[in-house]
Write a protein that holds these residues in place. Structure first.
Motif, PDB file in Angstrom:
ATOM      1  N   VAL A 135       0.812  -1.262   0.120  1.00 21.66           N
ATOM      2  CA  VAL A 135      -0.206  -0.033   0.085  1.00 21.66           C
ATOM      3  C   VAL A 135       0.791   1.345   0.145  1.00 21.66           C
ATOM      4  O   VAL A 135       0.598   2.188  -0.674  1.00 21.66           O
ATOM      5  CB  VAL A 135      -1.050   0.038   1.360  1.00 21.66           C
ATOM      6  CG1 VAL A 135      -1.702   1.224   1.349  1.00 21.66           C
ATOM      7  CG2 VAL A 135      -1.857  -1.017   1.111  1.00 21.66           C
ATOM      8  N   GLY A 136       1.986   1.186   0.871  1.00 27.60           N
ATOM      9  CA  GLY A 136       2.836   2.344   0.826  1.00 27.60           C
ATOM     10  C   GLY A 136       3.536   2.734  -0.597  1.00 27.60           C
ATOM     11  O   GLY A 136       3.606   3.936  -0.858  1.00 27.60           O
ATOM     12  N   ARG A 137       3.901   1.640  -1.294  1.00 27.34           N
ATOM     13  CA  ARG A 137       4.614   1.898  -2.484  1.00 27.34           C
ATOM     14  C   ARG A 137       3.819   2.282  -3.382  1.00 27.34           C
ATOM     15  O   ARG A 137       4.140   3.070  -4.496  1.00 27.34           O
ATOM     16  CB  ARG A 137       5.491   0.712  -2.746  1.00 27.34           C
ATOM     17  CG  ARG A 137       6.600   0.375  -1.759  1.00 27.34           C
ATOM     18  CD  ARG A 137       7.377  -1.101  -2.209  1.00 27.34           C
ATOM     19  NE  ARG A 137       8.613  -0.821  -1.148  1.00 27.34           N
ATOM     20  CZ  ARG A 137       9.440  -1.822  -1.121  1.00 27.34           C
ATOM     21  NH1 ARG A 137       9.247  -3.058  -1.735  1.00 27.34           N
ATOM     22  NH2 ARG A 137      10.649  -1.953  -0.612  1.00 27.34           N
ATOM     23  N   LEU A 138       2.512   1.615  -3.549  1.00 22.39           N
ATOM     24  CA  LEU A 138       1.408   2.142  -4.548  1.00 22.39           C
ATOM     25  C   LEU A 138       1.195   3.597  -4.248  1.00 22.39           C
ATOM     26  O   LEU A 138       0.865   4.110  -5.252  1.00 22.39           O
ATOM     27  CB  LEU A 138       0.353   1.080  -4.440  1.00 22.39           C
ATOM     28  CG  LEU A 138       0.522  -0.141  -4.798  1.00 22.39           C
ATOM     29  CD1 LEU A 138      -0.726  -0.844  -4.596  1.00 22.39           C
ATOM     30  CD2 LEU A 138       0.747  -0.446  -6.210  1.00 22.39           C
ATOM     31  N   LEU A 183       2.876  10.638  -2.408  1.00 21.24           N
ATOM     32  CA  LEU A 183       3.518  11.073  -1.159  1.00 21.24           C
ATOM     33  C   LEU A 183       4.978  11.890  -1.563  1.00 21.24           C
ATOM     34  O   LEU A 183       5.201  12.837  -0.756  1.00 21.24           O
ATOM     35  CB  LEU A 183       4.042   9.711  -0.268  1.00 21.24           C
ATOM     36  CG  LEU A 183       4.587  10.170   1.001  1.00 21.24           C
ATOM     37  CD1 LEU A 183       3.463  10.556   2.036  1.00 21.24           C
ATOM     38  CD2 LEU A 183       5.042   8.775   1.825  1.00 21.24           C
ATOM     39  N   LEU A 184       5.663  11.430  -2.609  1.00 21.91           N
ATOM     40  CA  LEU A 184       6.676  12.111  -2.755  1.00 21.91           C
ATOM     41  C   LEU A 184       6.429  13.247  -3.602  1.00 21.91           C
ATOM     42  O   LEU A 184       7.212  14.502  -2.986  1.00 21.91           O
ATOM     43  CB  LEU A 184       7.792  11.354  -3.881  1.00 21.91           C
ATOM     44  CG  LEU A 184       8.291  10.162  -3.382  1.00 21.91           C
ATOM     45  CD1 LEU A 184       8.936   9.438  -4.334  1.00 21.91           C
ATOM     46  CD2 LEU A 184       9.413  10.719  -2.407  1.00 21.91           C
ATOM     47  N   THR A 221      13.068  14.441   1.014  1.00 22.42           N
ATOM     48  CA  THR A 221      13.805  14.405   2.210  1.00 22.42           C
ATOM     49  C   THR A 221      12.703  14.153   3.378  1.00 22.42           C
ATOM     50  O   THR A 221      12.729  13.418   4.527  1.00 22.42           O
ATOM     51  CB  THR A 221      14.359  15.858   2.696  1.00 22.42           C
ATOM     52  OG1 THR A 221      15.655  15.935   1.743  1.00 22.42           O
ATOM     53  CG2 THR A 221      14.899  15.701   4.202  1.00 22.42           C
ATOM     54  N   ARG A 222      11.507  14.646   3.487  1.00 20.12           N
ATOM     55  CA  ARG A 222      10.238  14.731   4.410  1.00 20.12           C
ATOM     56  C   ARG A 222       9.905  13.272   4.296  1.00 20.12           C
ATOM     57  O   ARG A 222       9.463  12.560   5.279  1.00 20.12           O
ATOM     58  CB  ARG A 222       9.363  15.694   4.086  1.00 20.12           C
ATOM     59  CG  ARG A 222       9.766  17.065   4.221  1.00 20.12           C
ATOM     60  CD  ARG A 222       8.535  18.010   4.241  1.00 20.12           C
ATOM     61  NE  ARG A 222       9.199  19.498   4.494  1.00 20.12           N
ATOM     62  CZ  ARG A 222       8.318  20.322   4.328  1.00 20.12           C
ATOM     63  NH1 ARG A 222       7.177  20.236   3.877  1.00 20.12           N
ATOM     64  NH2 ARG A 222       8.618  21.606   4.736  1.00 20.12           N
ATOM     65  N   THR A 223       9.865  12.823   3.163  1.00 21.87           N
ATOM     66  CA  THR A 223       9.347  11.414   2.918  1.00 21.87           C
ATOM     67  C   THR A 223      10.370  10.238   3.824  1.00 21.87           C
ATOM     68  O   THR A 223       9.948   9.346   4.432  1.00 21.87           O
ATOM     69  CB  THR A 223       9.232  10.752   1.488  1.00 21.87           C
ATOM     70  OG1 THR A 223       8.243  11.586   0.785  1.00 21.87           O
ATOM     71  CG2 THR A 223       8.939   9.312   1.291  1.00 21.87           C
ATOM     72  N   LEU A 236      11.452   4.121   1.464  1.00 20.51           N
ATOM     73  CA  LEU A 236      12.687   4.494   1.590  1.00 20.51           C
ATOM     74  C   LEU A 236      13.607   3.844   0.686  1.00 20.51           C
ATOM     75  O   LEU A 236      14.631   4.409   0.175  1.00 20.51           O
ATOM     76  CB  LEU A 236      13.105   3.910   3.198  1.00 20.51           C
ATOM     77  CG  LEU A 236      12.407   4.738   4.342  1.00 20.51           C
ATOM     78  CD1 LEU A 236      12.912   4.453   5.531  1.00 20.51           C
ATOM     79  CD2 LEU A 236      12.334   6.298   4.085  1.00 20.51           C
ATOM     80  N   PHE A 237      13.609   2.494   0.519  1.00 17.09           N
ATOM     81  CA  PHE A 237      14.614   2.041  -0.632  1.00 17.09           C
ATOM     82  C   PHE A 237      14.385   2.486  -1.861  1.00 17.09           C
ATOM     83  O   PHE A 237      15.431   2.789  -2.496  1.00 17.09           O
ATOM     84  CB  PHE A 237      14.173   0.436  -0.618  1.00 17.09           C
ATOM     85  CG  PHE A 237      14.990  -0.475  -1.341  1.00 17.09           C
ATOM     86  CD1 PHE A 237      16.138  -1.017  -0.775  1.00 17.09           C
ATOM     87  CD2 PHE A 237      15.220  -0.489  -2.605  1.00 17.09           C
ATOM     88  CE1 PHE A 237      17.269  -1.787  -1.346  1.00 17.09           C
ATOM     89  CE2 PHE A 237      16.157  -1.116  -3.423  1.00 17.09           C
ATOM     90  CZ  PHE A 237      17.194  -1.859  -2.833  1.00 17.09           C
TER      91      PHE A 237
END
Length: 395
Positions: free
Chosen positions: A263-266, A271-272, A278-280, A318-319
């Motif tokens: 979900v986070g990557r989708l 988000l970016l 940096t904030r991400t 992050l990756f």
């Protein structure tokens, strides 16, 4: 070189399939680690040593796969490694000693490391040709495959033996490779635009500052992947031994983590765009640290599962961000450096957890994931302005 958008779309689809297959097979193995541990009579330390063979096989292969990709092509190497990965996943349940387990995990690790370098190299070529930041989508496919593999493992844990379960993964892996591999082998790797090409054998010259920043982003990737590897190999065991969960429920723990990462990557692109890189990184590292502390130290099963999910959301982007920023600084060389350090963290983390678990406890050892997530956040905050100055982009 693919000549139109349809070829590039087809290539993107088939690479996504291989990313998902990799996560599916890997998760199928990790949810059966408690059963394999019991079967071989391994302690936490000896199991950690056996898991270290996965790391050793992967590291050895990663140093060679780049050369193989340049000689034979990343698409061909991806297909060969997918076959080896599918075959080798059936070997661990056939062992009855730690020594034999380490030997077969060496083969499994070699296949795992090889396919990760190969299809990431192919994905980098495609990202360059499309000029779009689609790398998070590929990693989302890996996470989705891991979620499905872990979920399936939880469903069949009480019904099928590890031998039958992992043999089924071999059959699935070979069938998917046979279908998707034909399409991948028909596609030529896309080339970057003419004005971005460099002469053969002429890598970009990097100054010391740029190399240092690339290494820093590699360290962020390492901190992130350490958590992924630790939860993959030790999460189910923590729930089963420390919180007395059944094998099926314990397998759900990694599924929660993988679902949250998916979900986070989708949603990573959105988000970016809203927070910036940096904030991400800072928000993700902080969130992952809090979630992992809950997952490792919570006395209740539901709270631990919630902690795993929160940690997955925090680590999700992050990756990909680290790889993207390293590529912005140094092109493919930066991507390769960050990816190698990252996957090294994923593979070296599990045995480190095993050693720490014998020294203290498994729950305490898992808090190291929170520590490294916090380190990643601190690094991202400290280097945000330096990276903006080097790349000419906002931090």
């Amino acid at each position: 070189m693919p000549g139109n958008g349809r070829d590039l779309t087809r290539l993107r689809t088939v690479l996504t399939v291989f990313f998902a297959l990799d996560g599916f097979v890997f998760a199928g193995w990790v949810v059966r680690i408690p059963a394999i541990k019991q079967q071989t009579g391994a302690s936490a330390t000896t199991l950690g040593l056996a898991l270290l063979c996965v790391s050793a096989g992967a590291v050895i292969t990663m140093t060679l796969t780049g050369r193989l990709c340049r000689r034979y092509g990343s698409h061909q190497v991806t297909v060969v490694c997918a076959v080896l990965l599918s075959l080798s996943v059936a070997l661990p349940p056939l062992t009855h000693s730690v020594t034999a387990l380490g030997a077969v995990l060496l083969v499994f690790g070699a296949a795992y490391g090889g396919i990760n370098v190969a299809f990431n190299s192919a994905a980098v070529d495609l990202v360059t040709a499309l000029r779009r930041p689609i790398m998070p989508g590929f990693h989302a496919a890996f996470s989705l495959g891991g979620m499905l593999g872990a979920g399936l493992g939880g469903l069949v844990a009480g019904v099928l033996s590890p031998t039958r379960h992992l043999l089924g993964l071999t059959v699935v892996g070979l069938l998917v490779t046979a279908v998707a591999g034909r399409t991948l082998l028909r596609q030529q790797p896309p080339l970057p635009p003419d004005h971005e090409r460099t002469a053969p054998g002429a890598p970009r010259r990097l100054d010391r500052r740029t190399r240092a920043l690339v290494t820093v982003f590699g360290l962020i990737a390492l901190c992130t992947a350490y958590g992924e590897g630790a939860l993959a190999d030790w999460g189910a065991l923590h729930l089963e031994e420390d919180l007395l969960a059944s094998p099926g429920v314990a397998a759900i723990g990694y599924s929660c983590f993988a679902l949250a990462m998916t979900v986070g990557r989708l949603t990573g692109t959105t988000l970016l765009e809203r927070l910036g890189h940096t904030r991400t990184v800072v928000a993700g590292g902080t969130t992952a640290a809090a979630g992992m502390l809950l997952g490792a130290l919570a006395p209740a099963l539901w709270a631990a599962l919630l902690g795993f999910a929160v940690a997955g959301l925090g680590l999700a982007n992050l990756f990909p961000v680290a790889v993207e920023r390293a590529g912005a600084l140094a092109g493919p060389t930066g991507v390769a450096t960050a990816s190698t350090l990252g996957y090294g963290g994923m593979l070296l983390g599990p045995p480190a957890i095993g050693f720490m678990a014998d020294w203290s406890s498994l729950s305490t050892a898992l808090t190291s994931v929170a520590v490294l997530a916090a380190v990643a956040a601190a690094i991202g905050l400290a280097t945000g302005r330096a990276t903006a100055g080097a790349t000419g982009s906002p931090p």
